[in-house]
Design a protein around this motif. Structure first.
Motif, PDB file in Angstrom:
ATOM      1  N   LYS A  26      -2.962  18.201  -7.600  1.00 53.07           N
ATOM      2  CA  LYS A  26      -2.512  16.767  -7.573  1.00 53.07           C
ATOM      3  C   LYS A  26      -1.031  16.512  -8.009  1.00 53.07           C
ATOM      4  CE  LYS A  26      -3.686  12.102  -9.371  1.00 53.07           C
ATOM      5  NZ  LYS A  26      -4.669  11.403 -10.244  1.00 53.07           N
ATOM      6  N   ALA A  29       1.198  17.091  -4.677  1.00 50.90           N
ATOM      7  CA  ALA A  29       1.038  16.317  -3.935  1.00 50.90           C
ATOM      8  C   ALA A  29       1.808  15.318  -3.870  1.00 50.90           C
ATOM      9  CB  ALA A  29      -0.650  16.004  -3.477  1.00 50.90           C
ATOM     10  N   GLU A  30       1.895  14.622  -5.509  1.00 56.95           N
ATOM     11  CA  GLU A  30       2.695  13.628  -5.712  1.00 56.95           C
ATOM     12  C   GLU A  30       4.208  13.777  -5.468  1.00 56.95           C
ATOM     13  OE1 GLU A  30       1.285  12.688  -9.755  1.00 56.95           O
ATOM     14  OE2 GLU A  30      -0.344  11.751  -9.126  1.00 56.95           O
ATOM     15  N   GLU A  33       4.989  13.474  -1.864  1.00 55.72           N
ATOM     16  CA  GLU A  33       4.590  12.190  -1.411  1.00 55.72           C
ATOM     17  C   GLU A  33       6.192  11.334  -1.764  1.00 55.72           C
ATOM     18  OE1 GLU A  33       1.842   8.311  -2.002  1.00 55.72           O
ATOM     19  OE2 GLU A  33       1.150   9.987  -3.212  1.00 55.72           O
ATOM     20  N   LEU A  36       8.785  12.654   0.353  1.00 58.60           N
ATOM     21  CA  LEU A  36       8.891  12.018   1.693  1.00 58.60           C
ATOM     22  C   LEU A  36       9.340  10.388   1.632  1.00 58.60           C
ATOM     23  CD1 LEU A  36       5.339  13.373   3.116  1.00 58.60           C
ATOM     24  CD2 LEU A  36       7.504  14.100   3.804  1.00 58.60           C
ATOM     25  N   LYS A  37       8.740   9.526   0.537  1.00 57.26           N
ATOM     26  CA  LYS A  37       9.319   8.286   0.457  1.00 57.26           C
ATOM     27  C   LYS A  37      10.757   8.090   0.411  1.00 57.26           C
ATOM     28  CE  LYS A  37       5.039   6.333  -1.374  1.00 57.26           C
ATOM     29  NZ  LYS A  37       4.332   5.842  -2.575  1.00 57.26           N
ATOM     30  N   ILE A  66       5.162   6.098   6.959  1.00 59.46           N
ATOM     31  CA  ILE A  66       4.003   6.703   6.817  1.00 59.46           C
ATOM     32  C   ILE A  66       2.840   5.734   6.940  1.00 59.46           C
ATOM     33  CG2 ILE A  66       2.808   8.195   5.124  1.00 59.46           C
ATOM     34  CD1 ILE A  66       5.254   9.337   4.138  1.00 59.46           C
ATOM     35  N   PRO A  68      -0.165   4.016   5.257  1.00 57.43           N
ATOM     36  CA  PRO A  68      -0.774   4.076   4.183  1.00 57.43           C
ATOM     37  C   PRO A  68      -2.303   4.538   4.221  1.00 57.43           C
ATOM     38  CG  PRO A  68      -0.278   2.029   4.364  1.00 57.43           C
ATOM     39  CD  PRO A  68       0.494   2.912   5.397  1.00 57.43           C
ATOM     40  N   ARG A  71      -2.320   8.523   5.755  1.00 62.06           N
ATOM     41  CA  ARG A  71      -1.203   9.092   5.264  1.00 62.06           C
ATOM     42  C   ARG A  71      -0.570  10.263   6.015  1.00 62.06           C
ATOM     43  NH1 ARG A  71      -2.997  11.048  -0.632  1.00 62.06           N
ATOM     44  NH2 ARG A  71      -0.717  10.700  -0.985  1.00 62.06           N
ATOM     45  N   LYS A  72      -0.457   9.574   7.386  1.00 59.28           N
ATOM     46  CA  LYS A  72       0.393  10.353   8.507  1.00 59.28           C
ATOM     47  C   LYS A  72       1.559   9.780   8.576  1.00 59.28           C
ATOM     48  CE  LYS A  72      -3.725  12.403  10.411  1.00 59.28           C
ATOM     49  NZ  LYS A  72      -4.362  12.755  11.706  1.00 59.28           N
TER      50      LYS A  72
END
Length: 75
Positions: A26, A29-30, A33, A36-37, A66, A68, A71-72
């Protein structure tokens, strides 16, 4: 050796070098993310590493958005 045997041996060696697809926890993955943001916000080109079924491949992309729900991303 016959050419068929040589090909078979090469295939066995190639399968031995196969890298298994890792499972992301987890926290990792965060982190991805967040990166990417940030890339979207600052309009950055990023390097993406992905598992191609045998090994890892790399690609440079610029992400526009992206979705939501899925999530692609759109590059």
């Amino acid at each position: 050796m016959l050419p068929e045997h040589v090909e078979m041996i090469k295939q066995v060696w190639k399968e031995d070098e196969r890298i298994e697809k890792p499972i992301l926890d987890k926290q990792k993955a965060e982190e991805i993310e967040f990166a990417l943001k940030l890339a979207i916000k600052d309009d950055l080109t990023i390097n993406i590493q992905y598992h191609n079924g045998f090994d890892f491949s790399y690609i440079k992309v610029k992400i526009d958005s992206i979705d939501p729900n899925t999530r692609k991303g759109d590059a």
